[in-house]
Scaffold this motif. Sequence first.
Motif, PDB file in Angstrom:
ATOM      1  N   LEU A 183       0.806  -1.219   0.000  1.00  0.00           N
ATOM      2  CA  LEU A 183       0.000   0.000   0.000  1.00  0.00           C
ATOM      3  C   LEU A 183       0.840   1.270   0.000  1.00  0.00           C
ATOM      4  CD1 LEU A 183      -2.793   1.314   0.148  1.00  0.00           C
ATOM      5  CD2 LEU A 183      -2.654   1.175   2.636  1.00  0.00           C
ATOM      6  N   ALA A 186       2.034   1.912  -3.445  1.00  0.00           N
ATOM      7  CA  ALA A 186       0.889   2.227  -4.310  1.00  0.00           C
ATOM      8  C   ALA A 186       0.400   3.648  -4.038  1.00  0.00           C
ATOM      9  CB  ALA A 186      -0.233   1.219  -4.079  1.00  0.00           C
ATOM     10  N   ASN A 187       0.305   4.012  -2.762  1.00  0.00           N
ATOM     11  CA  ASN A 187      -0.183   5.350  -2.420  1.00  0.00           C
ATOM     12  C   ASN A 187       0.757   6.453  -2.882  1.00  0.00           C
ATOM     13  OD1 ASN A 187      -2.656   4.785  -1.385  1.00  0.00           O
ATOM     14  ND2 ASN A 187      -1.976   4.678   0.748  1.00  0.00           N
ATOM     15  N   LEU A 190       0.336   6.756  -6.590  1.00  0.00           N
ATOM     16  CA  LEU A 190      -0.929   7.419  -6.928  1.00  0.00           C
ATOM     17  C   LEU A 190      -0.828   8.923  -6.678  1.00  0.00           C
ATOM     18  CD1 LEU A 190      -3.489   4.838  -5.519  1.00  0.00           C
ATOM     19  CD2 LEU A 190      -3.358   5.621  -7.886  1.00  0.00           C
ATOM     20  N   LYS A 191      -0.169   9.270  -5.571  1.00  0.00           N
ATOM     21  CA  LYS A 191      -0.017  10.684  -5.222  1.00  0.00           C
ATOM     22  C   LYS A 191       0.811  11.399  -6.297  1.00  0.00           C
ATOM     23  CE  LYS A 191       1.474  13.371  -1.363  1.00  0.00           C
ATOM     24  NZ  LYS A 191       2.456  13.296  -0.289  1.00  0.00           N
ATOM     25  N   LEU A 215      -5.899  -3.601  -5.974  1.00  0.00           N
ATOM     26  CA  LEU A 215      -5.645  -2.248  -5.466  1.00  0.00           C
ATOM     27  C   LEU A 215      -6.593  -1.927  -4.310  1.00  0.00           C
ATOM     28  CD1 LEU A 215      -5.103  -0.368  -8.851  1.00  0.00           C
ATOM     29  CD2 LEU A 215      -3.363  -1.104  -7.224  1.00  0.00           C
ATOM     30  N   CYS A 220      -5.946   0.904  -1.323  1.00  0.00           N
ATOM     31  CA  CYS A 220      -5.898   2.160  -2.079  1.00  0.00           C
ATOM     32  C   CYS A 220      -7.276   2.823  -2.046  1.00  0.00           C
ATOM     33  CB  CYS A 220      -5.530   1.901  -3.542  1.00  0.00           C
ATOM     34  SG  CYS A 220      -3.873   1.282  -3.757  1.00  0.00           S
ATOM     35  N   GLU A 221      -7.286   4.136  -1.941  1.00  0.00           N
ATOM     36  CA  GLU A 221      -8.542   4.884  -1.959  1.00  0.00           C
ATOM     37  C   GLU A 221      -9.164   4.792  -3.352  1.00  0.00           C
ATOM     38  OE1 GLU A 221     -10.487   6.556  -0.006  1.00  0.00           O
ATOM     39  OE2 GLU A 221      -9.283   6.005   1.750  1.00  0.00           O
ATOM     40  N   SER A 224      -8.881   7.926  -5.358  1.00  0.00           N
ATOM     41  CA  SER A 224      -7.539   8.205  -5.838  1.00  0.00           C
ATOM     42  C   SER A 224      -7.194   7.347  -7.067  1.00  0.00           C
ATOM     43  CB  SER A 224      -6.591   7.960  -4.659  1.00  0.00           C
ATOM     44  OG  SER A 224      -5.297   7.917  -5.050  1.00  0.00           O
ATOM     45  N   VAL A 225      -7.617   6.061  -7.044  1.00  0.00           N
ATOM     46  CA  VAL A 225      -7.390   5.173  -8.202  1.00  0.00           C
ATOM     47  C   VAL A 225      -8.171   5.702  -9.405  1.00  0.00           C
ATOM     48  CG1 VAL A 225      -7.663   2.820  -9.112  1.00  0.00           C
ATOM     49  CG2 VAL A 225      -7.026   3.154  -6.713  1.00  0.00           C
TER      50      VAL A 225
END
Length: 355
Positions: A183, A186-187, A190-191, A215, A220-221, A224-225
Amino acid sequence: MADHLSVKYKVDGELKEIVRLPHGWREMLVEEVRSMAPTGIMDFDIHGIEIVRIAVSGARFPSGEKLVMKLLTEVTKNLGLVDLGIDEDDLKKIRESMDEPYGMVWISGPEGSGRTTTAYALCRWLSAKNKKVVSIEDPIEMPIAGIDQIQVNPLTTPSIEVGLQLALEQESDVIMVGEVKDLSVANLALKAATGGRRMITTLGDSDTGKTLNRLFEMGCEPFSVASSTDMVVSQRLVKKICPSCRASKLGDVAILLNSLPEELGEKLSGRTKIRVYYGKGCDVCKRTGFLGRVGIFEIMLLSEKLRNMINIKSDGESIRKEAVSLGMKTLAVDGWEKVRTGQTTVEELSRMFKD
Ligand SMILES: [Zn+2]
């Protein structure tokens, strides 16, 4: 313990013994290879023309030590976007989508599916458009011209997160992350994608729906995805029929369907026989009937509708179904295209779904 040292080649996914050496050579040979690749990677300079990179890994078994040497250069050598096996329509859409300055591309597939080759091809394409491309890899699979590759290592870059931070500080336009496994990576990715970078990442899942589910499972939010992703790619590799000895025959549809995914039934309904291709075997392909490999792709480009579904965390499979209704080709359908056009065999396609 084996009474000889067996040297095998794995070519296009198949393992074949090439030579047997006296057992007494084993220790010396293993030692020699290990000393040439203390970090697990060795580079050979071939007459100053090109550098061939090999990854070495070893393990002890009751029968003795086994060394696996993976030729990295050959696998990804000079492959551009057009060489991967992606059809013209999808290629056009990919290029359009990659022309957007920021966003996230997830490329998924099991080990050996060619996902890194695809990621490299995208990076190279963007680098040729004068983008600053940085990759964070563990390990670097092969040196790529035009990409600043950061190797995860305990001294300078102890984790992918640290590498990603470094890449962000270096004002990169495009960042490739070798593999997203948790995570926090991944975060961060994504950010970065939301913050104006073009991100390219790889994952180990089997289709586009399962990639989205992964995801969500990672934590993951969904928002956000949905807001940063522009493309989810899933892929496999199959052996390509040798063009020098390709032949065709009529196949019985009912029998073919036994070994293929159900969804292809619709494509073949109403037909009893269909033309399929194979390689007879010749000198060019060393009597195997195959030469090289080609990718099978499922490319989900996110439309407004799909983004909305991700946003409310719909199940990946239903998002995938919606994508199909909007025109996405599934792995099975793209695979069938490659059977129908004589690029691969029915057996290869059915093997792909069994693996
Ligand atoms: Zn041949």
